[in-house]
Design a protein around this motif. Structure first.
Motif, short mmCIF file in Angstrom:
data_model
loop_
_atom_site.label_atom_id
_atom_site.label_comp_id
_atom_site.label_asym_id
_atom_site.label_seq_id
_atom_site.Cartn_x
_atom_site.Cartn_y
_atom_site.Cartn_z
N GLU A 64 12.38 1.15 -4.79
CA GLU A 64 11.03 0.56 -5.05
C GLU A 64 10.30 1.56 -3.99
OE1 GLU A 64 10.41 -3.24 -4.68
OE2 GLU A 64 12.03 -4.05 -6.62
N ARG A 65 9.08 2.18 -4.63
CA ARG A 65 8.35 3.44 -3.31
C ARG A 65 6.85 2.29 -3.59
NH1 ARG A 65 12.61 4.87 -1.39
NH2 ARG A 65 13.55 5.88 -2.34
N PRO A 66 6.24 1.88 -2.41
CA PRO A 66 4.51 1.96 -3.30
C PRO A 66 3.94 3.31 -3.72
CG PRO A 66 5.48 1.26 -0.36
CD PRO A 66 6.87 1.10 -1.52
N THR A 67 3.04 3.24 -3.38
CA THR A 67 1.81 3.88 -3.82
C THR A 67 0.89 4.18 -3.29
OG1 THR A 67 0.20 3.06 -5.35
CG2 THR A 67 2.51 4.77 -6.49
N ARG A 68 0.21 5.34 -2.60
CA ARG A 68 -1.13 5.02 -1.30
C ARG A 68 -2.20 4.40 -2.75
NH1 ARG A 68 -1.98 11.87 -0.89
NH2 ARG A 68 0.39 11.45 -1.39
N GLU A 69 -2.32 4.12 -3.64
CA GLU A 69 -2.96 3.61 -4.02
C GLU A 69 -3.12 1.80 -4.31
OE1 GLU A 69 -1.71 6.11 -5.66
OE2 GLU A 69 -3.06 7.79 -4.68
N GLY A 71 -0.45 0.76 -6.04
CA GLY A 71 0.85 1.07 -6.69
C GLY A 71 2.67 0.44 -6.67
N VAL A 73 6.15 2.84 -7.29
CA VAL A 73 7.45 2.80 -8.44
C VAL A 73 8.57 2.66 -8.18
CG1 VAL A 73 8.39 4.98 -8.56
CG2 VAL A 73 5.95 4.78 -8.28
#
Length: 168
Positions: A64-69, A71, A73
């Protein structure tokens, strides 16, 4: 929720409809388990992600990778080739270890055997095999009572003798 064709093919193979957009990651995981798509889950404390064995015998690592916005991924990477080569390496190391044990025990001038809990012979050296093998048949897998004569076990401890009598 966006996905590629490989991810969708996993769900098709399991005969389950793809989760709809907006489905939480935890709900996707629960659905995958409930449908039989995921067979095993492996979590390692020092690992980057979770590893799943799927019903089609493929291994997938989820990260899992958090997005800057704000969200998220979620990446599912097929690591089947890595797992298979890792397994092949372990099997080869085990075979090599077994070969060395055999070389060492076959050169010891003594009867060496490993007898399992069911009193069957699981391992023996060449000397043991020559002594107890009958008509060229290996004693491996045989129950101890079928290849050892009662008068040969006088040296057994009292506890072993009681076990012997119980199965005789």
């Amino acid at each position: 929720m966006q996905s590629n064709s490989r991810f969708r093919s996993y769900w098709r193979h399991a005969g389950v409809a793809m989760p709809v957009p907006g489905t939480s990651i935890e709900s996707v995981r629960e659905l995958a388990f409930a449908s039989g798509l995921i067979v095993e889950e492996h979590r390692e404390p020092d690992s980057e992600g979770v590893v799943f064995l799927l019903s089609n015998d493929r291994w997938v690592q989820m990260t899992e990778r958090p997005t800057r916005e704000g969200g998220l991924v979620v990446l599912y990477s097929d690591i089947t080739d890595v797992k298979n080569s890792e397994m092949a390496r372990r099997i080869k190391a085990l075979e090599e270890s077994e070969r060395w044990i055999r070389v060492v025990t076959d050169h010891v001038p003594a009867l060496i055997a490993y007898v399992g809990a069911d009193l069957s012979i699981q391992f023996c050296n060449q000397v043991y095999e020559a002594w107890y093998g009958r008509n060229g048949e290996s004693p491996l897998g045989m129950r101890l009572i079928s290849c050892t004569r009662r008068n040969c076990i006088n040296g057994f401890c009292h506890r072993c003798w009681k076990c012997w009598l119980a199965i005789a």
